[in-house]
Motif scaffolding. Sequence first.
Motif, short mmCIF file in Angstrom:
data_model
loop_
_atom_site.label_atom_id
_atom_site.label_comp_id
_atom_site.label_asym_id
_atom_site.label_seq_id
_atom_site.Cartn_x
_atom_site.Cartn_y
_atom_site.Cartn_z
N THR A 186 0.85 -1.20 0.00
CA THR A 186 0.00 0.00 0.00
C THR A 186 0.88 1.24 0.00
OG1 THR A 186 -0.07 0.36 2.40
CG2 THR A 186 -1.63 -1.25 1.49
N TRP A 188 0.72 3.35 2.45
CA TRP A 188 0.66 3.81 3.84
C TRP A 188 2.03 4.19 4.37
CZ3 TRP A 188 2.28 1.36 8.65
CH2 TRP A 188 1.81 2.05 9.79
N VAL A 299 -5.52 4.90 5.14
CA VAL A 299 -5.43 3.67 4.35
C VAL A 299 -6.27 2.58 5.03
CG1 VAL A 299 -3.86 1.79 3.65
CG2 VAL A 299 -3.15 4.16 3.36
N TRP A 333 -9.06 8.60 1.01
CA TRP A 333 -8.52 7.34 1.54
C TRP A 333 -8.17 6.38 0.41
CZ3 TRP A 333 -8.66 5.22 6.81
CH2 TRP A 333 -8.90 6.20 7.79
N SER A 334 -7.11 5.61 0.63
CA SER A 334 -6.77 4.52 -0.29
C SER A 334 -7.25 3.21 0.34
CB SER A 334 -5.27 4.46 -0.54
OG SER A 334 -4.88 5.59 -1.29
N TYR A 336 -7.65 -1.07 0.10
CA TYR A 336 -7.03 -2.29 -0.44
C TYR A 336 -7.77 -3.49 0.14
CZ TYR A 336 -3.15 0.95 -1.36
OH TYR A 336 -2.37 2.01 -1.78
N GLN A 369 -7.05 -2.66 -5.43
CA GLN A 369 -6.47 -1.42 -4.91
C GLN A 369 -7.23 -0.21 -5.45
OE1 GLN A 369 -2.16 -1.57 -5.55
NE2 GLN A 369 -2.22 -3.81 -5.55
N TRP A 371 -7.04 3.79 -5.16
CA TRP A 371 -6.17 4.86 -4.67
C TRP A 371 -6.96 6.14 -4.46
CZ3 TRP A 371 -2.11 3.67 -9.05
CH2 TRP A 371 -1.54 2.40 -8.79
#
Length: 379
Positions: A186, A188, A299, A333-334, A336, A369, A371
Amino acid sequence: MTSFNIIATSAMGLEALVAKEVRGLGYECEVENGRISFKGDELAIARANMWLRTADRIKIKIGEFKATTFDELFEKTKALPWEQFLSEDAEFPVTGKSVKSTLFSVSDCQAIVKKAIVERLRKHYKKTGWFDENGPLYKIEVSLLKDVALLTIDATGSGLHKRGYRTGQGEAPLKETLAAALVMLTNWTPDKPFVDPFCGSGTIPIEAALIGQNIAPGFNREFVSETWKWISEKVWDEARIEAEDLANYDQPLDIIGADIDHRMVKIAEENAFEAGLGDLVKFKQMQVRDFTTMKEYGVIVGNPPYGERLGDKEAVQKMYFEMGKAFLPLETWSIYILTSNENFEEFYGKQATKKRKLFNGFIRTDYYQYWGKRPPKVK
C-alpha cells in the motif's frame, strides 16, 4: 567471515517484495519462482531471519547439480562439504520433493542423500557406526526440479510467519508474512491513519504497527540456527542489538482494527499485547457498514470473508455492497481489499485502480487497490 549461498523462500507472487527486503538489508540478490538467492556471512543469516517480513524461511544452499540416477545423486551429495556445517552430534533429518524429474521417488531420494551424508561424515569424523544425532538440529532438504537436485539446510526452524505473538486465532487466520505484504503493497506511511475493518485476530494491524515502528519481525523469537556451533552467540547478539537500535518506539501511530465478532476483538487485543503493542493498536467491535471517519488521507486494508462456502455467498455479496456504500465518501482514503471473489468489483460498486494476484495459502486471490486523492503539496 565465510560467505554462504543463502536462499529466502517466498510464497508465489511475493518474490519481488522479498527481493526488495533483501536489497534493503544490503545484499544483491537473484529472483526465481519462490526463491530469492543472495550471498552473505553468518551475520547475514541472522539478519535475514530477524528482518525479512514477507519471506517464508531462510535456507543455506549446500549444493546444486544434475542427477538422473541414484548413483549420481549419491556420489554428488557425498562430494559436498557437509562437515563444514554438521557437527559430530548433529541431528539431520532429510525431507524431499520431486517435480518433473527422473528420480520421482521422494523416499528413495531422501534415503540416498542421508546415506551419502553419513558416509562423508564417517570419513571426516573417523567413525564406523551410526551417529547418535542427539545434538543441534539441521533440517536437510533434497529438492528435485527437472532433474536438478538442490540441497539445503533450513536456518529458520518454525516458519518466519511465526512471530511469537499469536496467542489465539480465528477459523481462517491470515499468515503474518502475507499480512505484512498486504501492508507493504500500500501507500501507507506511519503518519497516516490505518484501518482494518475485518481484523479477525489482529494480524494486519499488528504487522502494520511493527512496520510503522520499524520493529524487526523476528525480534521476539528464536531460530534453529542459534543452536549451531559455527554461528557464534556474538553474531546473534549483534543482529539483536541492530534490531533494537533501528526500532523507532517513539513513532506515534493511528491504527484501528475492527471486527463484527467481539470474541475476535478480544483475541486481537491479547495478540497485540503479546507483540508489545498493547497501547498502540486500538480494536473495536463494528460492522463494516457502520464505518465512518472525519480523518483524511488514511489507508484501509481488509481481508473480508470470501463467500467460498455455499450459503455464505449471498451474505458476503450483501456485505461487499454495504462496504462499497460505507467507503464511497472516503475520497482521500486509499482502500485495499484481498478476496478470491471474482465478482467483487461488481458488488462493491466500483472498479479497482489496480489488481494484483496473490495466494492466501492455496487460495488464488486478487488484491483490489483503490487509490485515494493525494494530499496537496506543501509549498
